[in-house]
Design an enzyme around this catalytic site. Structure first.
Site, PDB file in Angstrom:
ATOM      1  N   HIS A  64      -6.803  51.435  64.611  1.00  0.00           N
ATOM      2  CA  HIS A  64      -7.564  52.077  65.701  1.00  0.00           C
ATOM      3  C   HIS A  64      -7.653  51.148  66.917  1.00  0.00           C
ATOM      4  O   HIS A  64      -7.746  51.609  68.043  1.00  0.00           O
ATOM      5  CB  HIS A  64      -8.993  52.407  65.242  1.00  0.00           C
ATOM      6  CG  HIS A  64      -9.048  53.104  63.914  1.00  0.00           C
ATOM      7  ND1 HIS A  64      -8.465  54.328  63.711  1.00  0.00           N
ATOM      8  CD2 HIS A  64      -9.585  52.737  62.720  1.00  0.00           C
ATOM      9  CE1 HIS A  64      -8.664  54.699  62.444  1.00  0.00           C
ATOM     10  NE2 HIS A  64      -9.331  53.747  61.825  1.00  0.00           N
ATOM     11  N   HIS A  94     -13.644  43.925  69.584  1.00  0.00           N
ATOM     12  CA  HIS A  94     -12.419  44.735  69.686  1.00  0.00           C
ATOM     13  C   HIS A  94     -12.392  45.380  71.071  1.00  0.00           C
ATOM     14  O   HIS A  94     -13.355  45.255  71.829  1.00  0.00           O
ATOM     15  CB  HIS A  94     -12.397  45.815  68.592  1.00  0.00           C
ATOM     16  CG  HIS A  94     -13.540  46.762  68.698  1.00  0.00           C
ATOM     17  ND1 HIS A  94     -14.767  46.538  68.086  1.00  0.00           N
ATOM     18  CD2 HIS A  94     -13.685  47.907  69.411  1.00  0.00           C
ATOM     19  CE1 HIS A  94     -15.596  47.524  68.394  1.00  0.00           C
ATOM     20  NE2 HIS A  94     -14.974  48.351  69.218  1.00  0.00           N
ATOM     21  N   HIS A  96     -11.001  48.881  73.665  1.00  0.00           N
ATOM     22  CA  HIS A  96     -10.527  50.266  73.828  1.00  0.00           C
ATOM     23  C   HIS A  96      -9.774  50.291  75.158  1.00  0.00           C
ATOM     24  O   HIS A  96     -10.204  49.628  76.113  1.00  0.00           O
ATOM     25  CB  HIS A  96     -11.700  51.240  73.890  1.00  0.00           C
ATOM     26  CG  HIS A  96     -12.601  51.190  72.686  1.00  0.00           C
ATOM     27  ND1 HIS A  96     -12.480  52.051  71.610  1.00  0.00           N
ATOM     28  CD2 HIS A  96     -13.624  50.349  72.369  1.00  0.00           C
ATOM     29  CE1 HIS A  96     -13.403  51.761  70.702  1.00  0.00           C
ATOM     30  NE2 HIS A  96     -14.096  50.723  71.119  1.00  0.00           N
ATOM     31  N   GLU A 106     -14.792  53.458  77.486  1.00  0.00           N
ATOM     32  CA  GLU A 106     -15.565  54.492  76.776  1.00  0.00           C
ATOM     33  C   GLU A 106     -16.774  54.884  77.628  1.00  0.00           C
ATOM     34  O   GLU A 106     -16.916  56.044  78.012  1.00  0.00           O
ATOM     35  CB  GLU A 106     -15.994  53.966  75.411  1.00  0.00           C
ATOM     36  CG  GLU A 106     -14.783  53.612  74.544  1.00  0.00           C
ATOM     37  CD  GLU A 106     -15.021  53.807  73.073  1.00  0.00           C
ATOM     38  OE1 GLU A 106     -15.924  53.137  72.519  1.00  0.00           O
ATOM     39  OE2 GLU A 106     -14.336  54.642  72.469  1.00  0.00           O
ATOM     40  N   HIS A 119     -15.848  45.443  73.198  1.00  0.00           N
ATOM     41  CA  HIS A 119     -17.083  45.613  72.422  1.00  0.00           C
ATOM     42  C   HIS A 119     -17.298  44.430  71.504  1.00  0.00           C
ATOM     43  O   HIS A 119     -16.465  44.152  70.632  1.00  0.00           O
ATOM     44  CB  HIS A 119     -17.005  46.902  71.582  1.00  0.00           C
ATOM     45  CG  HIS A 119     -17.116  48.133  72.402  1.00  0.00           C
ATOM     46  ND1 HIS A 119     -16.673  49.372  71.955  1.00  0.00           N
ATOM     47  CD2 HIS A 119     -17.596  48.324  73.648  1.00  0.00           C
ATOM     48  CE1 HIS A 119     -16.906  50.265  72.883  1.00  0.00           C
ATOM     49  NE2 HIS A 119     -17.466  49.660  73.932  1.00  0.00           N
TER      50      HIS A 119
END
Ligand code: 0VX
Ligand code: ZN
Length: 262
Positions: A64, A94, A96, A106, A119
């Protein structure tokens, strides 16, 4: 076998509610942060990151995102301040991100998305025995969100992007010691904070979010290295570039966003 969640047409965020009904809950994340509607709270303590003794262990591709994990067996690296009742222990961080030239954060700020979002995940080890248990409690986790925007090279991000070739495929893990994420902070620790959830399944409503106002600057070239990762395992036929691994903003449902600054 059960289809696992992801970010594709067949298993993406709009379908997660089928396996994870809390996806339609009352404190879901991310959200669109509207600065003019956030209220300044002078009682919010400044954010303090005591990461100097932090011990990074490895970097991995979990199918992911790319994750750097820390030794969280004691209080050597904690975050405190903000609306947190006590220090929370650093477990992992991690990212995104989107596809080339597109958005990938996000959280958004008054509808503006950034190219990526970092994050740093922490848990309330003072109150709960394990991360897994804390992740199911309303005050169990605190995630520090940092926006990334493109510009010059980030002088320390290469320590991460240079390691990404080692974890191209889902399930790959590589040693990653001696990395202190303090080098990824912007100069200002001004933040917004609100009660929310994990933005990935199981979407537990257990996160006190702390989102920094000031983004860090990374280059498009550095972002491009994240996009050479793939969602699939080395042995799988399906080859899919890891990008657009973000959930979109969710309904606020009456929640108040507090600001640490005027
Ligand atoms: N994107 S997020 O909310 O940090 N999600 C998770 N899941 C496990 C740890 O952090
Ligand atoms: Zn995340």
């Amino acid at each position: 076998k059960g289809s696992t969640w992801g970010y594709g047409e067949e298993n993406g965020p709009s379908l997660w509610h089928k396996d994870y009904p809390v996806a339609q809950g009352s404190r879901q994340s991310p959200i669109d942060i509207v600065p003019s509607e956030a209220s300044f709270d002078p009682r919010l303590a400044p954010i303090q990151l005591s990461y100097d003794q932090c011990t990074s262990i490895n970097i991995s591709n979990n199918g992911h995102s790319v994750v750097v994990e820390f030794d969280d067996s004691d209080d050597r690296s904690v975050i405190h301040g903000g609306a947190l009742p006590n220090p929370y222990r650093l477990r992992q961080f991690h990212f995104h991100w989107g596809e080339k030239g597109c958005h990938g954060s996000e959280h958004t700020v008054a509808g503006k998305a950034f190219v990526s979002e970092l994050h740093l995940v922490h848990w309330n080890a003072e109150k709960y025995k394990t991360f897994g248990q804390a992740a199911q409690e309303p005050d169990g986790l605190s995630v520090l969100g940092i926006f990334l925007e493109t510009g010059d090279d980030h002088r320390w991000l290469h320590k991460i992007t240079d390691a990404l070739y080692m974890v191209k495929f889902k399930g790959s893990v590589s040693d990653f010691k001696g990395f202190n994420p303090k080098c990824l902070l912007p100069s200002s620790l001004h933040f917004w904070t609100y009660p929310g959830s994990l933005t990935t399944p199981p979407l537990h409503e257990s996160v006190i979010w702390i989102v920094l106002k000031e983004p860090i600057v990374v280059s498009e070239k550095q972002m491009g290295k994240f996009r050479m990762l793939v969602f699939n395992g080395e042995e799988e036929d399906s080859r899919s570039r890891m990008e657009n691994n973000f959930r979109s903003p969710q309904p606020l449902k009456g929640r108040k966003v507090l600001a640490s600054f005027k």
